[in-house]
Scaffold this active site. Structure first.
Site, PDB file in Angstrom:
ATOM      1  N   CYS A  83       0.830  -1.204   0.000  1.00 43.06           N
ATOM      2  CA  CYS A  83       0.000   0.000   0.000  1.00 43.06           C
ATOM      3  C   CYS A  83       0.874   1.268   0.000  1.00 43.06           C
ATOM      4  O   CYS A  83       1.584   1.503  -0.954  1.00 43.06           O
ATOM      5  CB  CYS A  83      -0.968  -0.040   1.183  1.00 43.06           C
ATOM      6  SG  CYS A  83      -2.302   1.148   0.987  1.00 43.06           S
ATOM      7  N   SER A 224       4.185 -13.580  39.056  1.00 43.01           N
ATOM      8  CA  SER A 224       2.808 -13.231  39.413  1.00 43.01           C
ATOM      9  C   SER A 224       1.871 -14.419  39.244  1.00 43.01           C
ATOM     10  O   SER A 224       0.741 -14.389  39.702  1.00 43.01           O
ATOM     11  CB  SER A 224       2.329 -12.085  38.522  1.00 43.01           C
ATOM     12  OG  SER A 224       2.077 -12.580  37.218  1.00 43.01           O
ATOM     13  N   GLY A 226       0.896 -15.266  36.304  1.00 40.29           N
ATOM     14  CA  GLY A 226       0.342 -15.049  34.963  1.00 40.29           C
ATOM     15  C   GLY A 226       1.239 -15.686  33.906  1.00 40.29           C
ATOM     16  O   GLY A 226       2.326 -16.168  34.212  1.00 40.29           O
ATOM     17  N   VAL A 227       0.762 -15.658  32.662  1.00 39.32           N
ATOM     18  CA  VAL A 227       1.480 -16.352  31.588  1.00 39.32           C
ATOM     19  C   VAL A 227       2.883 -15.783  31.383  1.00 39.32           C
ATOM     20  O   VAL A 227       3.872 -16.520  31.335  1.00 39.32           O
ATOM     21  CB  VAL A 227       0.710 -16.206  30.244  1.00 39.32           C
ATOM     22  CG1 VAL A 227       1.388 -17.002  29.160  1.00 39.32           C
ATOM     23  CG2 VAL A 227      -0.730 -16.622  30.399  1.00 39.32           C
ATOM     24  N   ASP A 228       2.973 -14.455  31.286  1.00 38.56           N
ATOM     25  CA  ASP A 228       4.232 -13.854  30.863  1.00 38.56           C
ATOM     26  C   ASP A 228       5.351 -14.081  31.880  1.00 38.56           C
ATOM     27  O   ASP A 228       6.443 -14.533  31.529  1.00 38.56           O
ATOM     28  CB  ASP A 228       4.058 -12.348  30.617  1.00 38.56           C
ATOM     29  CG  ASP A 228       2.922 -12.079  29.644  1.00 38.56           C
ATOM     30  OD1 ASP A 228       2.547 -13.017  28.926  1.00 38.56           O
ATOM     31  OD2 ASP A 228       2.413 -10.951  29.626  1.00 38.56           O
ATOM     32  N   SER A 230       5.472 -16.272  34.175  1.00 33.76           N
ATOM     33  CA  SER A 230       5.725 -17.708  34.339  1.00 33.76           C
ATOM     34  C   SER A 230       6.668 -18.226  33.253  1.00 33.76           C
ATOM     35  O   SER A 230       7.643 -18.920  33.543  1.00 33.76           O
ATOM     36  CB  SER A 230       4.421 -18.503  34.254  1.00 33.76           C
ATOM     37  OG  SER A 230       3.545 -18.105  35.263  1.00 33.76           O
ATOM     38  N   LYS A 370       1.907 -12.558  22.208  1.00 27.65           N
ATOM     39  CA  LYS A 370       1.341 -13.388  23.273  1.00 27.65           C
ATOM     40  C   LYS A 370       1.163 -14.856  22.859  1.00 27.65           C
ATOM     41  O   LYS A 370       1.490 -15.766  23.613  1.00 27.65           O
ATOM     42  CB  LYS A 370      -0.023 -12.808  23.666  1.00 27.65           C
ATOM     43  CG  LYS A 370      -0.610 -13.410  24.906  1.00 27.65           C
ATOM     44  CD  LYS A 370      -0.080 -12.705  26.112  1.00 27.65           C
ATOM     45  CE  LYS A 370      -0.755 -13.113  27.390  1.00 27.65           C
ATOM     46  NZ  LYS A 370      -0.339 -12.229  28.481  1.00 27.65           N
TER      47      LYS A 370
END
Ligand code: XMP
Length: 514
Positions: A83, A224, A226-228, A230, A370
């Site tokens: 574009c 924490s 959480g995913v990140d 961990s 993610k």
């Protein structure tokens, strides 16, 4: 830096930049988004297999039009302009770009003129997605047309000798059904990529890089659950083992069973050097009587840093702080085009960076999206329960107990929250929705249980669908599922006699109630 193949996406301000980067990665080729004015020197240093010039909102004749450096086209590296990127390429190489009277927007039928390399394996006609004002009206020397539409004579162009390509449409969006094939043709037929980038190759490279960067120093990591954080912790643990110390702080506003789960997973299963700090009493004392949501956030953020620093000090000399920063955060914070947006809620990271610790950073996930983090986590043996978790806010249940926070009210919410998760998972909606949770309201209402009048708490149920949390819609959960959740909460959670369902979208409402 290891010699993996990489494609650079030059950022001309398109809202689809990240999509382009992801399409490339889906072909197992690593991609990186870089500023549009990157120099030939810098590119040579990175030694990419190809360049993609993104689209963008500007007109090449505008006074602030971002332009690529001309030398880029002389590096003997394949280029694909998309574009605006194609218009910039044509303009810089001596073609002509003309202002259209009318913007072309939407589906168009692309007729392919040349099936040799870029369009190899495609059908003669295919649908493509157009969204442009200006158009290329005259080809630069050396170029020929390889595709057209009714409206756009030069919908796709190429100078095969110099391996320079341009498309007026957007191959990266889902509305161009054969777009993925076109991008993979560019990668494999034109750039000569091999597609060797996999979660495992990422893990191997990153483990080596961490070892090299950190040396013998110690790394501290705030876990924490959480995913990140961990995935970051397991990755760093793989690289340097006992040199990593993780700190997991129970801030008193965690879900039921969360602390045990984290300890079991990381200490027992992954043998990570984990310090569990139960700071519940400290946090609740500071939160006592606080109603204002932003104040709650600030208190939790500050207290987190204080506790974290105290604990980190006990670990002796530390060189690095690990963080689970992801690629979208990195690009957003660097984008030359993103304007400052108003602070709706102050967040978004757990606690933030301990400011006066003066540590260097290890951010092993800073180049991943993610879904890639999830794949990496899976490849290292993290369970689905952690990898596929819904987002959970740093201030935890504090912003879901509306109004005054007490241990008793938190416990009521914890029980209700557990029912919601159990039932949503059982009905297989856990992954369908972006988030699903309970909120405890600061009012009591009248009910009747048995023959008795009750005067108890209200639980609100919130379930939303969303792609990224920026916008969201309330989830159309089946009535029988809502019924089960409501029945179970009212029957099993003491102190609750009413459940309501939140049917607001974001905007104008937000996902969390505070
Ligand atoms: P809102 O409520 O702003 O939420 O629509 C958007 C997403 O962000 C999460 N959220 C937070 N996450 N700290 C966090 O780490 C916070 O203070 C915070 N507030 C909201 C929310 O759960 C949703 O996923």
């Amino acid at each position: 830096m290891s010699q993996q193949e990489v494609i650079l996406v030059l950022d001309f301000g398109s809202q689809y930049n990240q999509l382009i980067a992801r399409r490339v990665r889906e072909n197992r080729v690593f991609s990186r988004i870089v500023p549009h004015n990157i120099t030939a020197e810098e590119i040579r240093e990175i030694n990419p297999k190809g360049l993609i010039l993104s689209g963008g909102p500007a007109s090449i004749y505008g006074s602030h039009a971002p332009k690529p450096k001309k030398e880029l086209f002389e590096l003997d590296i394949p280029v694909l302009g998309i574009c605006y990127g194609m218009q910039a390429l044509a303009h810089m190489l001596g073609g002509k770009v003309t202002k259209a009277r009318k913007r072309e927007f939407g589906h168009a039928e692309l007729l392919i003129d040349d099936f040799e390399d870029f369009f190899a394996g495609l059908e003669e006609k295919t649908i493509c997605w157009m969204s442009h004002g200006d158009y290329v009206s005259q080809l630069p020397p050396g170029f020929k047309r390889i595709g057209h539409t009714d409206n756009t004579e030069f919908a796709a162009i190429a100078d095969k000798n110099r391996r320079l390509y341009g498309v007026q449409f957007h191959p990266e969006v889902a509305h161009t059904p054969r777009g993925s094939k076109i991008i993979s043709n560019f990668l494999f037929n034109i750039c000569g990529c091999e597609g060797t980038w996999t979660p495992q190759s990422f893990i191997d490279d990153t483990v080596n890089n961490i070892r090299e960067a950190v040396g013998k120093e110690k790394v501290v990591c705030g876990l924490s659950g959480g995913v990140d954080s961990s995935v970051a912790a397991v990755l760093i643990n793989k690289a340097i083992g006992k040199q990593l110390a993780c700190i997991f702080i129970n801030n008193g506003v965690l879900r039921k069973g969360e602390a045990d789960r984290v300890i079991k997973t990381f200490k027992k299963h992954f043998h990570i050097n984990l310090r569990y700090v139960n700071a519940e009493a400290r946090f609740l004392k500071r939160l006592k009587g606080v109603i204002d949501p932003e104040k709650k956030r600030k208190i939790i953020g500050h207290e987190f840093i204080r506790v974290f620093e105290e604990e980190a000090k006990k670990l002796g000399k530390i060189g690095y702080l690990a963080q689970g920063t992801l690629y979208p955060d990195v690009i957003e914070s660097k984008s030359a085009f993103g304007g400052p947006s108003a602070t709706i809620k102050s967040h978004h990271n757990v606690g933030g960076l301990p400011l006066n610790m003066k540590l260097k950073l290890v951010e092993p996930l800073r180049e991943l999206f993610k879904d890639e983090v999830r794949l990496v986590g899976k490849a290292m043996g993290l369970s689905n329960e952690i990898i596929l978790r819904q987002p959970f806010p740093g201030p935890g249940l504090a912003i879901r107990v509306i109004g005054d926070i007490t241990k008793e009210r938190l416990d009521i919410l914890r029980e209700a929250d557990l029912v919601v998760i159990e039932e949503i998972k059982k009905a297989e909606f856990y992954r369908e929705v972006w988030q699903s949770f309970a909120i405890l309201l600061p009012i009591k209402t009248v009910g009747v249980m048995g023959d008795e009048r009750t005067y108890e708490n209200v639980i609100a149920l919130r379930a939303v669908t969303s792609a990224d949390g920026m916008t969201a819609d309330w989830a159309r959960l089946p009535y029988d599922l809502l019924e089960r959740i409501s029945n179970r909460i009212i029957n099993e959670v003491r102190g609750v006699n009413r459940v309501v369902y939140d049917i607001s979208s974001k905007p104008p409402s937000t996902i969390e109630w505070e």
